[in-house]
Design a protein around this motif. Structure first.
Motif, mmCIF file in Angstrom:
data_model
loop_
_atom_site.group_PDB
_atom_site.id
_atom_site.type_symbol
_atom_site.label_atom_id
_atom_site.label_comp_id
_atom_site.label_asym_id
_atom_site.label_seq_id
_atom_site.Cartn_x
_atom_site.Cartn_y
_atom_site.Cartn_z
ATOM 1 N N GLU A 56 0.808 -1.217 0.000
ATOM 2 C CA GLU A 56 0.000 0.000 0.000
ATOM 3 C C GLU A 56 0.842 1.269 0.000
ATOM 4 O O GLU A 56 0.487 2.255 -0.659
ATOM 5 C CB GLU A 56 -0.963 -0.005 1.176
ATOM 6 N N SER A 57 1.944 1.268 0.721
ATOM 7 C CA SER A 57 2.784 2.477 0.781
ATOM 8 C C SER A 57 3.485 2.741 -0.552
ATOM 9 O O SER A 57 4.029 3.831 -0.755
ATOM 10 C CB SER A 57 3.833 2.331 1.894
ATOM 11 N N SER A 58 3.460 1.756 -1.442
ATOM 12 C CA SER A 58 4.128 1.900 -2.735
ATOM 13 C C SER A 58 3.170 2.211 -3.880
ATOM 14 O O SER A 58 3.602 2.353 -5.027
ATOM 15 C CB SER A 58 4.902 0.607 -3.076
#
Length: 321
Positions: free
Chosen positions: A158-160
């Motif tokens: 998700e952070s990517s």
């Protein structure tokens, strides 16, 4: 002017008219309470078909997908590495030396678009390895798409994310728990990576990924279940194994198992393969009647055009955008 109004005003003849007919046939098929399977060949995920395909999945216009392993993974690649993709507008004039330069910069070209090796492929490799190893350690086996669903569910990517998750058809499919059949998954980057980890010894059991034969086994039971109370349509983008594999489930049931089942009740194909001798991708739909796949009255359409142009138009027509 919305897509429906535009197409109904302008798409009056030839391939354009067939495109409109196929879109209207899809709506009629669904309004009768039926379901639709979509097949994806080529590089539809890299072409960002997810922008319209994801919405079709969310709005229950599509109920299963059969795709190449490349389309399965490339939607995830685009999800996490979109900003690092490189477009090559003049790709037709590239020389071999230009191709070498792209390769040396870690750019894998798909027509006019380069997928960045480090940012896309390698970004998800370690995460995928952990998912595979977890399955092995718990003595479980899954289909290729189920491993990617587990990867998405874990939240580690998700952070990517570099695009709106609403534009990822794999995220939409995971949220709907859509069945995805991927015949020939070994002919894909993640399939190759999986084998490399088996050879290295990172994974001991190559059988933790369920085989193509097991996918056909699942497809038989899924088809029989779905068609108990409705019929199933077949919308094919491109040719090859993504289309060849699922359409055979009907003659398998009827001719090999010798059981009664419904034929495919709608058929459409977008292909740039023109009708020719011995070309499955260029075969007219009526040929499928002899193979026990379609019936005489099955609404059938063949659109000889570029799927990157035609498919989003049809999808947006069905969605009434």
């Amino acid at each position: 002017m919305g897509t429906r109004e535009f197409m109904e005003r302008n798409f009056l003849h030839f391939n354009a008219a067939t495109c409109l007919d196929a879109a209207q046939g899809w709506i009629k098929h669904l309004e009768a309470g039926n379901k639709m399977l979509v097949t994806l060949a080529g590089a539809m995920s890299t072409a960002e078909l997810g922008i319209s395909l994801a919405q079709m999945i969310r709005e229950d216009k599509i109920h299963a997908i059969c795709c190449t392993g490349a389309n399965l993974e490339e939607d995830i690649f685009n999800l996490v590495a979109h900003d690092h993709y490189k477009r090559i507008p003049n790709y037709r004039s590239l020389q071999p030396e230009d191709e070498i330069a792209l390769r040396e910069n870690g750019l894998n070209r798909v027509t006019d678009t380069c997928i960045p090796e480090e940012e896309a492929v390698r970004r998800i490799e370690d995460h995928l390895l952990k998912v595979w190893q977890k399955a092995e350690n718990s003595q479980q086996r899954f289909f290729p798409y189920e491993y990617l669903y587990q990867l998405l569910e874990s939240g580690v990517l998700e952070s990517s994310y570099q695009i709106d998750p609403q534009d990822s058809w794999m995220i939409a499919a995971w949220q709907k728990n859509l069945p995805i059949f991927t015949p020939g998954w070994e002919d894909s980057t993640t399939g190759n990576i999986f084998v490399s980890h088996v050879i290295r010894g990172d994974i001991k059991d190559i059988g933790i990924v369920k085989s193509g034969l097991e996918q056909m086994y699942k497809l038989v039971y899924w088809y029989k279940e779905i068609t108990q109370n409705s019929s199933l349509g077949f919308f094919q983008i491109g040719g090859g194994i993504a289309g060849d594999f699922p359409i055979c489930v009907v003659p398998l049931i009827r001719q090999d198992l010798e059981e009664d089942c419904q034929l495919w009740s709608y058929f459409a194909q977008i292909s740039d393969s023109t009708t020719s001798y011995g070309s499955y991708s260029g075969a007219v739909p009526s040929e499928k009647i002899t193979w026990g796949k379609l019936g005489v009255d099955t609404p059938s359409y063949i659109i000889e055009s570029d799927a990157t142009i035609v498919a989003p138009l049809i999808f947006n027509y069905v969605l009434n955008k």
